[in-house]
Design a protein around this motif. Sequence first.
Motif, short mmCIF file in Angstrom:
data_model
loop_
_atom_site.label_atom_id
_atom_site.label_comp_id
_atom_site.label_asym_id
_atom_site.label_seq_id
_atom_site.Cartn_x
_atom_site.Cartn_y
_atom_site.Cartn_z
N ALA A 122 0.82 -1.21 0.00
CA ALA A 122 0.00 0.00 0.00
C ALA A 122 0.85 1.27 0.00
O ALA A 122 0.48 2.28 -0.61
N MET A 123 2.01 1.21 0.68
CA MET A 123 2.84 2.41 0.78
C MET A 123 3.40 2.86 -0.56
O MET A 123 3.23 4.03 -0.95
N PRO A 124 4.11 1.99 -1.31
CA PRO A 124 4.58 2.45 -2.63
C PRO A 124 3.43 2.79 -3.58
O PRO A 124 3.56 3.69 -4.41
N LEU A 125 2.29 2.09 -3.46
CA LEU A 125 1.12 2.42 -4.28
C LEU A 125 0.67 3.85 -4.03
O LEU A 125 0.46 4.64 -4.96
N MET A 126 0.53 4.20 -2.74
CA MET A 126 0.03 5.52 -2.37
C MET A 126 0.99 6.63 -2.79
O MET A 126 0.59 7.66 -3.35
N LEU A 127 2.27 6.42 -2.52
CA LEU A 127 3.24 7.46 -2.85
C LEU A 127 3.43 7.59 -4.36
O LEU A 127 3.62 8.71 -4.87
N ALA A 128 3.38 6.48 -5.09
CA ALA A 128 3.45 6.56 -6.56
C ALA A 128 2.24 7.32 -7.09
O ALA A 128 2.36 8.13 -8.02
N TRP A 129 1.05 7.07 -6.51
CA TRP A 129 -0.17 7.81 -6.90
C TRP A 129 0.00 9.29 -6.62
O TRP A 129 -0.34 10.14 -7.46
N TYR A 130 0.53 9.63 -5.45
CA TYR A 130 0.66 11.04 -5.07
C TYR A 130 1.60 11.79 -6.02
O TYR A 130 1.27 12.88 -6.50
N ILE A 148 4.75 12.64 5.63
CA ILE A 148 3.61 12.44 6.54
C ILE A 148 2.84 11.17 6.15
O ILE A 148 2.47 10.36 7.01
N ILE A 149 2.61 11.00 4.83
CA ILE A 149 1.93 9.79 4.34
C ILE A 149 2.70 8.55 4.78
O ILE A 149 2.11 7.54 5.17
N LEU A 150 4.02 8.63 4.72
CA LEU A 150 4.87 7.51 5.11
C LEU A 150 4.92 7.33 6.63
O LEU A 150 4.88 6.20 7.14
N GLY A 151 4.99 8.43 7.34
CA GLY A 151 5.22 8.37 8.79
C GLY A 151 4.07 7.78 9.58
O GLY A 151 4.29 7.08 10.58
N ILE A 152 2.82 8.04 9.15
CA ILE A 152 1.66 7.58 9.92
C ILE A 152 1.66 6.06 10.10
O ILE A 152 1.63 5.57 11.23
N PRO A 153 1.68 5.26 9.01
CA PRO A 153 1.68 3.80 9.21
C PRO A 153 2.96 3.28 9.85
O PRO A 153 2.92 2.30 10.61
#
Length: 383
Positions: A122-130, A148-153
Amino acid sequence: MEKSAINKAKKIFFSIFSGLDRQLGLILLGLAGIGFITFLSASQNTPVRFEDELRNLALSFAVMWIVSRIPPKWLEMAAVWIYGIGVALLIAVAIFGLIKKGARRWLNIGFVIQPSELMKIAMPLMLAWYFQKREGIQKSWDYGVAAIILGIPVLLIARQPDLGTALLVFAAGMYAIILAGLPWKWILPFLGIGALGIILIIIFGSTICAHDVVWPLVHNYQKNRVCTLLDPSSDPLGKGFHTIQSMIAIGSGGFFGKGWFQGTQAHLEFIPEKHTDFVFAVFSEEFGLLGNLVMLALFFALIKRGLAISASAPNLFTRLLGGSVTLIFFTYAFVNIGMVSGLLPVVGVPLPFISYGGTALVTLGFGAGILMSIHRHRRLVQS
């Protein structure tokens, strides 16, 4: 009639595997084959059966095949949902998750799951999307948003506590951020601080460990792992037992190994978790340096092929996603082999497609499926 049936069977077979990257597929089959052969020996005197490993491998490759059929555009559209669900599940774990061996990492939703595994994808998916959404208008503060997106999880996983998975998720996210163009002037200071920290631990770590100093923000078991890495002989029958025995197994294999099912360290029960985290020690003892070179060559080929697929991907989303997933494979292998060889602290990281496991194999299969999908749909995605 027989010829017609054979031709029909051939058509079905080729239609099932059409579009899959043959090189990547053969590499994964090679690693899975090594894993299964090693498992047959390593699983002796354990409650797991070879049917369990066959089921896990079949499920992993089935997930890979299904994901390979999903267009990257669909993955891009689902990225926020997958990330959001993953974070929600991590919050649920923190509130009412199951506690096993002092850690709250699992959630019972009719069946038991470990949500932190989902975040590795999910992490690389989300950051690639962003970064795909910000392409062409990207500013410096976008890296702050990504952090921040990375730090929360990562923080949610670290407090379970599960430092090994937290580091893997952090690495998966950082790969995407670095590949998105994070300036070297921001990377180098962190590398410098990290190198300085390692040097200080090497110089003063043994002294600090000997005086039982409390380490701020670090759990006792995490401190013990670092201290054991620095001097496993300080507690050879306790905290250092795993590391010492695995290094003995690796060394005793020599160049050609002792032979399949002939590993004394493994079969005399000196190697802990011998079919999961420490499977590399079993393989090294039985197949020696020669076997290790074959395995490492396959991992090198896996990374090389994954990066080649990513480099030829048609847009930023697929390039970032493919590159991050490929480097996750590298991180898994590097950390596991380093851990078993006594070069890194002991953390719960499996050896990709070699270690026995269910959730981790499915996650790895999902990652391989993403690479297959990028390769299969590369001409259909618009830049």
